[in-house]
Write an enzyme that holds these catalytic residues in place. Structure first.
Site, PDB file in Angstrom:
ATOM      1  N   LYS A 273       0.837  -1.197   0.000  1.00  0.00           N
ATOM      2  CA  LYS A 273       0.000   0.000   0.000  1.00  0.00           C
ATOM      3  C   LYS A 273       0.878   1.256   0.000  1.00  0.00           C
ATOM      4  O   LYS A 273       2.027   1.215   0.447  1.00  0.00           O
ATOM      5  CB  LYS A 273      -0.882   0.022   1.254  1.00  0.00           C
ATOM      6  CG  LYS A 273      -1.970  -1.022   1.286  1.00  0.00           C
ATOM      7  CD  LYS A 273      -2.776  -0.901   2.573  1.00  0.00           C
ATOM      8  CE  LYS A 273      -3.878  -1.940   2.636  1.00  0.00           C
ATOM      9  NZ  LYS A 273      -4.933  -1.712   1.628  1.00  0.00           N
ATOM     10  N   ARG A 347     -10.607 -11.193   1.409  1.00  0.00           N
ATOM     11  CA  ARG A 347     -11.473 -12.219   0.806  1.00  0.00           C
ATOM     12  C   ARG A 347     -10.849 -13.609   0.910  1.00  0.00           C
ATOM     13  O   ARG A 347     -11.563 -14.618   0.928  1.00  0.00           O
ATOM     14  CB  ARG A 347     -11.772 -11.837  -0.646  1.00  0.00           C
ATOM     15  CG  ARG A 347     -10.600 -11.840  -1.571  1.00  0.00           C
ATOM     16  CD  ARG A 347     -10.828 -11.015  -2.838  1.00  0.00           C
ATOM     17  NE  ARG A 347     -10.870  -9.592  -2.536  1.00  0.00           N
ATOM     18  CZ  ARG A 347     -11.040  -8.643  -3.456  1.00  0.00           C
ATOM     19  NH1 ARG A 347     -11.227  -8.991  -4.731  1.00  0.00           N
ATOM     20  NH2 ARG A 347     -11.056  -7.375  -3.132  1.00  0.00           N
TER      21      ARG A 347
END
Length: 500
Positions: A273, A347
């Site tokens: 990130k 996920r």
């Protein structure tokens, strides 16, 4: 080594009580509806004098959240708060007024006050309670500019006292569950990591009679949870899967299940990130905190339901052993996953957690909560709605209804086979992100999760835009919200508890 003492739940020191109407308070807050020239004073609080003072010294007209202060004889201070239009007054506004009153008392540096807003005592008290949350245990010096409100007494008529006290006690318990969630979300990641988090869940929830089971790395390896383990492999902190059980109904009743994403810190992994804003990624376990909070709430009020909470805890770190983009992992379901982006890790851990939950418990339904995608914020903005995805219309509609009741609103998104085909992988069963340019990233994430749900009724709540608030609200200071605790508690209470 961590210390459990660091995890003391941040229940505020402020005292809130319900009491019968009395003039024996130096500061009294009273409510006034818009364009109303009579203030409810309980017959003892000089309401007429207050109205006269408003007319003489102010253009106050009762707009929602407007305040006017005036002095009365015997050194009494009266604060009038505008309640807005009477025909728009509802439970959520009662909560918001309670929070506004708390903030106004703090601004005026008033430590003790009474509040009289007829017919709304429990909710007004609850709003003040929710707004009073603070998390400052790591500060070594107290901010002298801030005055802590020490005590609020909400006044009611004698005949309303018992019901108001009982209602507020019920709400306070839920509020403490929200505070537990907020505290977990706010903890720094060097203090809150999978092992310490799992230990503290056990410490807090066993007090209420909940059963706790913690699966460690070895047990997850035995169950072939390759998706979850792949996310965790770059961190020195071992993953945990915490199972929380509440048995409030007969053994014959199928449980309901809540599943939470618990990434205690998310660097993005090798798909790193940007540094700016990365500090907020300690919040990436907010879904798991909501699950812990709602299980705490159900047990606290002894809900007549069987419920399961499952939280998947891991740290998504950068390291020599970290998962790489293009790795293929095998999930507990046996399906293979091509990992194209290591920052789409939530996920992955949910894939194994959902499969484990349905395979072991055969629940009536599963609801997962996760700060899953930035795309949900693009679609819905911050703080107004969470995204809802579901394979069952009845469950989805009930969630929307419960959310509207408690002002934790949901917006449902479409799911279908056309979207699902987009995440087919050329070398594995499924890939964890859609090809570049596909769009609909939040939908793609939900379609991925559905691959790990069989015929079980299921809903996915993407709370990335609602888990924390940069400015704060009337009932929540800046920071962690605890979004979903009230919503799911209301859902269970309204639709799924056993009848007497």
């Amino acid at each position: 080594m961590y210390s459990l003492q660091l995890f003391a739940t941040e229940i505020p020191a402020m005292k809130i009580t319900i009491s019968k109407i009395s003039p024996d308070f130096k500061t009294i807050v009273m409510g006034l509806f818009e364009d109303n020239e009579t203030v409810n004073d309980g017959g003892v609080l000089q309401g007429k004098q207050v109205i006269d003072n408003i007319k003489q010294f102010s253009d106050f007209n009762g707009s929602f959240g407007e305040f006017f202060s005036t002095a009365l004889p015997e050194e009494k201070n009266v604060i009038v708060v505008g309640l807005g239009k009477k025909d728009e007054w509802n439970e959520n506004k009662e909560l918001n007024i309670g929070g506004k009153i708390y903030c106004e008392l703090s601004r005026l540096k008033i430590k003790k006050a009474a509040v009289l807003i007829e017919g709304s005592a429990a909710n007004v008290a609850y709003g003040a309670f929710l707004r009073s949350f603070k998390f400052d245990k790591y500060k070594t010096k107290k901010d002298e500019k801030i005055t802590e409100v020490e005590e609020i007494t909400v006044l009611v008529k004698d005949e309303q006292l018992s019901n108001a006290e009982r209602s507020f006690e019920h709400l306070r318990q839920e509020g403490e569950s929200i505070f537990l969630a907020r505290s977990f979300i706010t903890e720094p990641p060097n203090i809150l990591y999978p092992e310490s988090y799992a230990d503290h869940i056990k410490k807090e929830l066993t007090k209420l009679g909940l059963e706790i089971e913690v699966l460690d790395k070895k047990q997850m390896e035995e169950k072939k949870m390759g998706a979850l383990l792949g996310v965790a492999q770059g961190s020195s902190k071992e993953p945990k899967l915490v199972v929380i059980k509440w048995n409030g109904a007969s053994k014959e009743q199928k449980p309901i299940a809540f599943v939470g994403k618990g990434i205690t810190f998310d660097t993005g992994g090798v798909s790193l990130k940007p540094s700016r804003g990365m500090e907020s990624m300690k919040y990436d376990m907010a879904g798991s905190a909501t699950v812990v909070g709602v299980m705490h709430a159900l047990a606290g009020r002894k809900a007549k339901v069987n419920a399961i909470g499952v939280v998947a805890l891991a740290e998504n770190a950068v390291g020599g052993n970290a998962q790489r983009p293009s790795d293929v992992v095998t999930s507990m379901s046996g399906q293979t996953i091509e990992v194209l982006n290591t920052d789409a890790e939530g996920r992955l851990i949910l894939a194994d957690a959902l499969w484990y939950t349905q395979d072991r418990f055969s629940p009536k339904f599963m609801i997962d909560l996760a700060t899953l995608t930035g795309a949900i914020v693009v679609a819905l903005g911050n703080n107004e709605y969470a995204g809802l995805f579901s394979n069952n219309d009845e469950l989805a509609n009930r969630l929307i209804d419960a959310g509207n009741e408690v002002n934790e609103k949901l917006w449902r998104f479409p799911m279908n086979e056309t979207y699902d085909k987009i995440i087919d992988s050329p070398i594995a069963d499924v890939q964890n992100i859609a090809p570049a340019g596909s769009g609909g990233d939040s939908i793609m994430a939900a379609q991925f999760l559905q691959r790990f749900v069989n015929e079980t009724c299921w809903a996915h709540l993407d709370i990335a835009g609602t888990a924390w608030h940069e400015k704060g609200t009337d009932i929540c200071p800046r920071g962690a919200v605890g979004f979903g605790v009230r919503l799911l508690n209301k859902l269970v209470e309204k639709y799924y508890e056993a009848n007497d």
